[in-house]
Write an enzyme that holds these catalytic residues in place. Structure first.
Site, PDB file in Angstrom:
ATOM      1  N   MET B 166       0.840  -1.204   0.000  1.00  0.00           N
ATOM      2  CA  MET B 166       0.000   0.000   0.000  1.00  0.00           C
ATOM      3  C   MET B 166       0.875   1.254   0.000  1.00  0.00           C
ATOM      4  O   MET B 166       0.620   2.199  -0.751  1.00  0.00           O
ATOM      5  CB  MET B 166      -0.911   0.006   1.234  1.00  0.00           C
ATOM      6  CG  MET B 166      -2.036  -1.032   1.161  1.00  0.00           C
ATOM      7  SD  MET B 166      -2.924  -1.168   2.744  1.00  0.00           S
ATOM      8  CE  MET B 166      -4.589  -1.557   2.171  1.00  0.00           C
ATOM      9  N   ASP B 167       1.898   1.252   0.829  1.00  0.00           N
ATOM     10  CA  ASP B 167       2.783   2.416   0.908  1.00  0.00           C
ATOM     11  C   ASP B 167       3.454   2.667  -0.440  1.00  0.00           C
ATOM     12  O   ASP B 167       3.556   3.803  -0.899  1.00  0.00           O
ATOM     13  CB  ASP B 167       3.834   2.192   2.004  1.00  0.00           C
ATOM     14  CG  ASP B 167       4.725   3.400   2.209  1.00  0.00           C
ATOM     15  OD1 ASP B 167       4.209   4.543   2.180  1.00  0.00           O
ATOM     16  OD2 ASP B 167       5.947   3.220   2.383  1.00  0.00           O
ATOM     17  N   GLU B 168       3.901   1.596  -1.076  1.00  0.00           N
ATOM     18  CA  GLU B 168       4.580   1.746  -2.365  1.00  0.00           C
ATOM     19  C   GLU B 168       3.621   2.252  -3.446  1.00  0.00           C
ATOM     20  O   GLU B 168       3.987   3.124  -4.250  1.00  0.00           O
ATOM     21  CB  GLU B 168       5.206   0.405  -2.775  1.00  0.00           C
ATOM     22  CG  GLU B 168       5.839   0.384  -4.147  1.00  0.00           C
ATOM     23  CD  GLU B 168       6.922   1.431  -4.350  1.00  0.00           C
ATOM     24  OE1 GLU B 168       7.477   1.940  -3.359  1.00  0.00           O
ATOM     25  OE2 GLU B 168       7.208   1.754  -5.518  1.00  0.00           O
ATOM     26  N   SER B 171       2.988   5.753  -2.834  1.00  0.00           N
ATOM     27  CA  SER B 171       4.186   6.523  -3.136  1.00  0.00           C
ATOM     28  C   SER B 171       4.267   6.882  -4.628  1.00  0.00           C
ATOM     29  O   SER B 171       4.473   8.047  -4.992  1.00  0.00           O
ATOM     30  CB  SER B 171       5.418   5.714  -2.707  1.00  0.00           C
ATOM     31  OG  SER B 171       6.590   6.248  -3.249  1.00  0.00           O
ATOM     32  N   THR B 183       6.232   9.493   2.810  1.00  0.00           N
ATOM     33  CA  THR B 183       5.080   9.100   3.612  1.00  0.00           C
ATOM     34  C   THR B 183       5.143   9.823   4.951  1.00  0.00           C
ATOM     35  O   THR B 183       6.141   9.716   5.665  1.00  0.00           O
ATOM     36  CB  THR B 183       5.101   7.584   3.895  1.00  0.00           C
ATOM     37  OG1 THR B 183       5.519   6.880   2.743  1.00  0.00           O
ATOM     38  CG2 THR B 183       3.738   7.099   4.346  1.00  0.00           C
TER      39      THR B 183
END
Lengths: 247, 247
Positions: B166-168, B171, B183
């Protein structure tokens, strides 16, 4: 509202533990449904003799900060207040003889499983970490050194790699402190980037256990505490593993 | 209060963009300090010709669901509304010719860098994913198939591996939608476990851009939308990369 898998399994497990109780996730005294003591959980989790490889041991890639803090905590284990947790290749090895609660079975023909935070076996390239647990205070310290395969912005650890490290440390702590089995939520606030190859120290604390949930906090910072990398809170669902007659 | 690294860099970058302005992180109209259009960012990010290996291409490990949904979205790229994002080994390759803002330099003698979500090169064992981006609506879809090296509970993907995915995806979306670079926060609520080897579809949306921040949401679910795996909100800090005269 669609009932989620976690809720469904929790309900099943709870009904099994307290037959006849019609409520979904009512307030439980921890000892009622979750009788395993932290002592017995730790004893099972940290076998004195095993042929399994422990990945949470120093290697040539560890930076001096990581190595010296590891030695400091290893000294503290001698008093019996702190416990060094072994880290095997897969959670399957950590829970030998046990299995997930009924209703949580994943069919697969895969053979070579690895716990995510041990997915890279090249020393120093991926996750280097070791977790120490303090049973009576229900807290942990994780020494974490991200390698160059954990990169996000050039030269720095990916935020997701720290998120996963926090989740994993929460997970082990939650299990030993009160049979916390599944992450329900993570709330992370990132403050500074961690340079690849340097040490981040994660301090984890179980804040409370209530309503079949463990509420935990984490702060990740440099060894001298001058740089905060991130703060995180997490909630874990308590569920008992079941004996696995096939093992 | 200790000023965090992100705040410090944001302040420096902001002063550079708007010299003489004494305020820390004041309200900015996006076009004032962040002049790059999504179109130009996408054009730079998705080179038509490159010798770099793109890891976001089908391979024999992709499950039928992943493959057919990939083909569906690939068809949609023909209209120009959707763009398939390439996925190189490291963010260093994604930002060739650019570098992090001054003040963010990590010294290292390491050579072999990999973006965290491409840390495992064995097909099907680790992260399999591809991201499609919709520039005009500032949204993305990520097709994610976790392999057996991403395990948490036996047979299921580690919560941390989904958090990182999810973070990637946030991003890459944040960068292309508005030069979101770091983030600041992730808030994840897990609902169901993802069986290893199955497809999770992540729908990402930029909700708003305000005060030098992008606010984003994500829902991860099965293809038929009958099972929600997790929901997440994320906040990213806008910062412009700088030209790198050394390249």
């Amino acid at each position: 509202m669609m009932r989620t898998g976690f809720q469904r399994v929790a309900r099943l497990a709870h009904h099994k533990a307290l037959p006849g109780n019609p409520h979904l996730l009512p307030r439980l005294h921890q000892a009622s449904a979750f009788g395993s003591s932290t002592h017995s959980l730790v004893a099972r989790f940290c076998p004195e003799k095993t042929d399994l490889k422990d990945y949470a041991l120093p290697n040539a890639s560890w930076c001096p900060d990581m190595l010296s803090l590891y030695q400091e905590f290893l000294e503290k284990t001698k008093s019996g207040m702190w416990v060094k947790l072994p880290s095997f290749k897969s959670n399957r090895e950590h829970i030998q003889g046990l299995k997930l609660p009924s209703g949580l079975v994943a069919a697969s023909d895969k053979q070579d499983w690895r716990i995510f935070t041990r997915c890279i076996q090249l020393e120093g390239q991926g996750y280097e970490y070791v977790i120490f647990f303090h049973p009576s205070e229900k807290k942990s310290v994780c020494l974490f050194q991200p390698g160059p395969y954990l990169e996000g912005a050039p030269g720095f650890a990916h935020g997701g790699s720290l998120a996963a490290m926090m989740d994993e440390t929460f997970s082990k702590t939650a299990y030993l402190a009160g049979e916390g089995l599944f992450t329900l939520s993570l709330n992370i606030r990132f403050k500074n980037l961690i340079p690849v190859g340097s040490l981040a120290v994660l301090d984890i604390q179980v804040e409370k256990i209530e309503d079949q949930k463990l509420y935990m906090s984490c702060i990740a910072q440099s060894r001298d505490k001058q740089t905060v990398y991130a703060k995180c809170s997490g909630v874990f669902l308590q569920l008992q593993l079941e004996e696995d007659p096939s093992q």
